[in-house]
Design a protein around this motif. Sequence first.
Motif, PDB file in Angstrom:
ATOM      1  N   THR A  74       0.820  -1.216   0.000  1.00 48.18           N
ATOM      2  CA  THR A  74       0.000   0.000   0.000  1.00 48.18           C
ATOM      3  C   THR A  74       0.853   1.265   0.000  1.00 48.18           C
ATOM      4  O   THR A  74       0.316   2.373   0.044  1.00 48.18           O
ATOM      5  N   GLY A  75       2.185   1.099  -0.009  1.00 46.61           N
ATOM      6  CA  GLY A  75       3.072   2.251   0.052  1.00 46.61           C
ATOM      7  C   GLY A  75       3.493   2.621   1.455  1.00 46.61           C
ATOM      8  O   GLY A  75       4.173   3.625   1.662  1.00 46.61           O
ATOM      9  N   TRP A  76       3.100   1.812   2.442  1.00 42.28           N
ATOM     10  CA  TRP A  76       3.471   2.064   3.838  1.00 42.28           C
ATOM     11  C   TRP A  76       4.980   1.963   4.016  1.00 42.28           C
ATOM     12  O   TRP A  76       5.628   1.082   3.455  1.00 42.28           O
ATOM     13  N   THR A  77       5.525   2.859   4.788  1.00 43.11           N
ATOM     14  CA  THR A  77       6.954   2.856   5.066  1.00 43.11           C
ATOM     15  C   THR A  77       7.184   2.554   6.527  1.00 43.11           C
ATOM     16  O   THR A  77       6.615   3.205   7.411  1.00 43.11           O
ATOM     17  N   LYS A  78       8.041   1.602   6.791  1.00 40.83           N
ATOM     18  CA  LYS A  78       8.345   1.205   8.162  1.00 40.83           C
ATOM     19  C   LYS A  78       9.128   2.307   8.868  1.00 40.83           C
ATOM     20  O   LYS A  78      10.078   2.862   8.316  1.00 40.83           O
ATOM     21  N   PRO A  79       8.744   2.644  10.094  1.00 39.83           N
ATOM     22  CA  PRO A  79       9.519   3.637  10.850  1.00 39.83           C
ATOM     23  C   PRO A  79      10.953   3.177  11.063  1.00 39.83           C
ATOM     24  O   PRO A  79      11.276   2.000  10.883  1.00 39.83           O
ATOM     25  N   ASP A  80      11.800   4.106  11.468  1.00 35.31           N
ATOM     26  CA  ASP A  80      13.214   3.813  11.690  1.00 35.31           C
ATOM     27  C   ASP A  80      13.348   2.575  12.580  1.00 35.31           C
ATOM     28  O   ASP A  80      12.922   2.584  13.740  1.00 35.31           O
ATOM     29  N   PRO A  81      13.935   1.490  12.065  1.00 32.37           N
ATOM     30  CA  PRO A  81      13.980   0.221  12.812  1.00 32.37           C
ATOM     31  C   PRO A  81      14.721   0.312  14.140  1.00 32.37           C
ATOM     32  O   PRO A  81      14.485  -0.500  15.036  1.00 32.37           O
ATOM     33  N   ALA A  82      15.605   1.285  14.295  1.00 34.36           N
ATOM     34  CA  ALA A  82      16.429   1.366  15.497  1.00 34.36           C
ATOM     35  C   ALA A  82      15.791   2.194  16.609  1.00 34.36           C
ATOM     36  O   ALA A  82      16.332   2.266  17.711  1.00 34.36           O
ATOM     37  N   THR A  83      14.634   2.805  16.345  1.00 32.78           N
ATOM     38  CA  THR A  83      14.000   3.659  17.350  1.00 32.78           C
ATOM     39  C   THR A  83      12.940   2.887  18.129  1.00 32.78           C
ATOM     40  O   THR A  83      12.467   1.836  17.695  1.00 32.78           O
ATOM     41  N   TYR A  84      12.568   3.455  19.282  1.00 35.35           N
ATOM     42  CA  TYR A  84      11.612   2.813  20.183  1.00 35.35           C
ATOM     43  C   TYR A  84      10.258   3.503  20.090  1.00 35.35           C
ATOM     44  O   TYR A  84      10.136   4.677  20.429  1.00 35.35           O
ATOM     45  N   PRO A  85       9.221   2.789  19.676  1.00 34.13           N
ATOM     46  CA  PRO A  85       7.892   3.412  19.621  1.00 34.13           C
ATOM     47  C   PRO A  85       7.235   3.458  20.998  1.00 34.13           C
ATOM     48  O   PRO A  85       7.540   2.647  21.881  1.00 34.13           O
ATOM     49  N   SER A  86       6.354   4.406  21.175  1.00 36.77           N
ATOM     50  CA  SER A  86       5.458   4.379  22.328  1.00 36.77           C
ATOM     51  C   SER A  86       4.270   3.491  21.964  1.00 36.77           C
ATOM     52  O   SER A  86       4.104   3.092  20.797  1.00 36.77           O
ATOM     53  N   GLY A  87       3.431   3.213  22.939  1.00 34.46           N
ATOM     54  CA  GLY A  87       2.225   2.457  22.628  1.00 34.46           C
ATOM     55  C   GLY A  87       1.370   3.176  21.599  1.00 34.46           C
ATOM     56  O   GLY A  87       0.814   2.551  20.692  1.00 34.46           O
ATOM     57  N   GLY A  88       1.279   4.509  21.724  1.00 35.96           N
ATOM     58  CA  GLY A  88       0.508   5.286  20.756  1.00 35.96           C
ATOM     59  C   GLY A  88       1.096   5.218  19.370  1.00 35.96           C
ATOM     60  O   GLY A  88       0.362   5.120  18.369  1.00 35.96           O
ATOM     61  N   ASP A  89       2.421   5.277  19.275  1.00 34.18           N
ATOM     62  CA  ASP A  89       3.090   5.145  17.976  1.00 34.18           C
ATOM     63  C   ASP A  89       2.769   3.806  17.341  1.00 34.18           C
ATOM     64  O   ASP A  89       2.461   3.712  16.146  1.00 34.18           O
ATOM     65  N   TRP A  90       2.885   2.765  18.140  1.00 32.06           N
ATOM     66  CA  TRP A  90       2.669   1.399  17.649  1.00 32.06           C
ATOM     67  C   TRP A  90       1.253   1.253  17.089  1.00 32.06           C
ATOM     68  O   TRP A  90       1.055   0.673  16.016  1.00 32.06           O
ATOM     69  N   ALA A  91       0.279   1.797  17.818  1.00 35.50           N
ATOM     70  CA  ALA A  91      -1.114   1.695  17.379  1.00 35.50           C
ATOM     71  C   ALA A  91      -1.387   2.531  16.135  1.00 35.50           C
ATOM     72  O   ALA A  91      -2.008   2.059  15.174  1.00 35.50           O
ATOM     73  N   ASP A  92      -0.903   3.780  16.140  1.00 35.75           N
ATOM     74  CA  ASP A  92      -1.229   4.708  15.052  1.00 35.75           C
ATOM     75  C   ASP A  92      -0.452   4.414  13.771  1.00 35.75           C
ATOM     76  O   ASP A  92      -0.998   4.543  12.666  1.00 35.75           O
ATOM     77  N   ARG A  93       0.807   4.041  13.907  1.00 30.60           N
ATOM     78  CA  ARG A  93       1.684   3.927  12.745  1.00 30.60           C
ATOM     79  C   ARG A  93       1.824   2.510  12.209  1.00 30.60           C
ATOM     80  O   ARG A  93       2.386   2.307  11.140  1.00 30.60           O
ATOM     81  N   TYR A  94       1.309   1.537  12.935  1.00 30.25           N
ATOM     82  CA  TYR A  94       1.427   0.152  12.475  1.00 30.25           C
ATOM     83  C   TYR A  94       0.118  -0.630  12.603  1.00 30.25           C
ATOM     84  O   TYR A  94      -0.392  -1.158  11.616  1.00 30.25           O
ATOM     85  N   LEU A  95      -0.464  -0.680  13.799  1.00 30.25           N
ATOM     86  CA  LEU A  95      -1.627  -1.535  14.001  1.00 30.25           C
ATOM     87  C   LEU A  95      -2.851  -1.048  13.230  1.00 30.25           C
ATOM     88  O   LEU A  95      -3.521  -1.847  12.556  1.00 30.25           O
ATOM     89  N   GLN A  96      -3.161   0.251  13.302  1.00 31.50           N
ATOM     90  CA  GLN A  96      -4.331   0.738  12.573  1.00 31.50           C
ATOM     91  C   GLN A  96      -4.148   0.650  11.062  1.00 31.50           C
ATOM     92  O   GLN A  96      -5.070   0.216  10.360  1.00 31.50           O
ATOM     93  N   PRO A  97      -2.982   1.028  10.516  1.00 31.49           N
ATOM     94  CA  PRO A  97      -2.792   0.827   9.071  1.00 31.49           C
ATOM     95  C   PRO A  97      -2.934  -0.636   8.660  1.00 31.49           C
ATOM     96  O   PRO A  97      -3.496  -0.923   7.593  1.00 31.49           O
ATOM     97  N   LEU A  98      -2.450  -1.560   9.486  1.00 35.43           N
ATOM     98  CA  LEU A  98      -2.580  -2.978   9.158  1.00 35.43           C
ATOM     99  C   LEU A  98      -4.042  -3.395   9.173  1.00 35.43           C
ATOM    100  O   LEU A  98      -4.505  -4.108   8.267  1.00 35.43           O
ATOM    101  N   ALA A  99      -4.786  -2.944  10.164  1.00 33.02           N
ATOM    102  CA  ALA A  99      -6.213  -3.260  10.210  1.00 33.02           C
ATOM    103  C   ALA A  99      -6.945  -2.658   9.021  1.00 33.02           C
ATOM    104  O   ALA A  99      -7.857  -3.273   8.454  1.00 33.02           O
ATOM    105  N   ASP A 100      -6.531  -1.457   8.609  1.00 32.84           N
ATOM    106  CA  ASP A 100      -7.170  -0.811   7.460  1.00 32.84           C
ATOM    107  C   ASP A 100      -6.939  -1.610   6.178  1.00 32.84           C
ATOM    108  O   ASP A 100      -7.831  -1.717   5.334  1.00 32.84           O
TER     109      ASP A 100
END
Length: 468
Positions: A74-100
């Motif tokens: 879908t053109g999604w780009t993975k965030p910087d692999p070396a950084t640490y997401p917050s729970g909000g980051d994880w939900a907004d930038r990965y989980l919701q796009p995956l569900a969509d």
Amino acid sequence: MNAPASTELPVVVIGAGPIGLAAAAHLLDRGIEPLVLEAGHTAGAAVREWSHVRLFSTWSEVVDPVAEKLLASTGWTKPDPATYPSGGDWADRYLQPLADVLGDRVRYDARITGVSRAGRDRIVDADRESRPFAVHVTHADGREERVYARAVIDASGTWTTPSPAGADGLPALGEKAAADRIAYRVPDLKNPAVRARYSGRRTAVIGSGASAFTALAYLADLATSDDGAGAKAVWILRRGISGSTFGGGEADQLPARGALGLAAKAAVDEGHADAVTGFRTEAIERDTDGRLILVGEDGRRLDPVDEVIVLTGFRPDLTFLGELRLNLDERLQAPVALAPLIDPNQHSCGTVYPHGHRELSHPEQGVYLVGMKSYGRAPTFLAMTGYEQVRSVAAAIAGDIESADRVELTLPETGVCGGAGLFDAPDAAEGDGGCCAPAPQLIQLGTSAGTSEASRTDETSSGGCCGS
């Protein structure tokens, strides 16, 4: 209504969290139609409840490879692999796009109230395995529905069922009556209302894992801030201080996980928290001012506190699975084949052995508990473990047993030796009890690292070094 043939049915996945959505991605990748039923309003509803907390795993460790492939289309780009997401980051930038991307295969506000074999309660043997699963669902508007499935993957987690303060596994006497002063989650001290609740107050933190470490670090930061002067933590530990109390430190292959324990140590060393050891809570009473007094099973009564944060782990909700034939360990409430690998009473050196469909199977064929729920009451679960679980389970459902049996995961060492339960033994030393971890070195952590349901150590860390 007659139940349709199983081959025509989807696999029902319970929960649209990180492991449930990964399961759906793996099923879809194998040409199997998933149906994800989520009780919350959005994907990652439980994760969003700790959106303020930062994971101790990097982006590279919390994105499932097959899900990433699906998102990339879908053109999604993975965030910087070396950084640490917050729970909000994880939900907004990965989980919701995956569900969509999964679209209508994910249904929200759908709470599971029961799972059974269609037309068969748990007693009946006749024709049982040929019957599809009947999943009973209650929607937000009160509407009830029965969904049929060829298999069921329960990835509902344990977030909604935290363990109580009582050392016997039951709520301490008075715990329910004191509910207005007790929290069972790491507080969001960036929220003004929550911050005001703990500012200048004396707070007891019960627990000895990453969640407790995080809460202690947050409260220590509060105590040094202009608006939090006078804040003080009382750290309640059920056992004594040993070499592993503060985690693996610099020996932990997940640096942020090791840093959590060091932050807790700093909170104690710098006087922001007082440690009370060997204290098993039996009752919670109120004094004449309404403050809370913790009473131990040995008769000790601690000085009054204003608030209590209970972080003693989680446990699975098995109530809606009562009509299925599950084979669960009597202590951990985890699948019996998995329990010996994760039992905190015995598990010490070495990481949890990667496991899949065989360890997760039950007498009721086609039912799998995965993710945090598969661990029952055991700690030290990582998202990577759940992703490997659902990869194997999806392969097994697809009939690819060779792939399902293949191990495709290496977990990072914790740098800790000693099963959690062993420290409760009467002869457990309160001195340097760690067999491998170096002396902890102070790391100024503040509120930059944390814990999660999918990448955390709730009660204690087990697994380790020991030349493994």
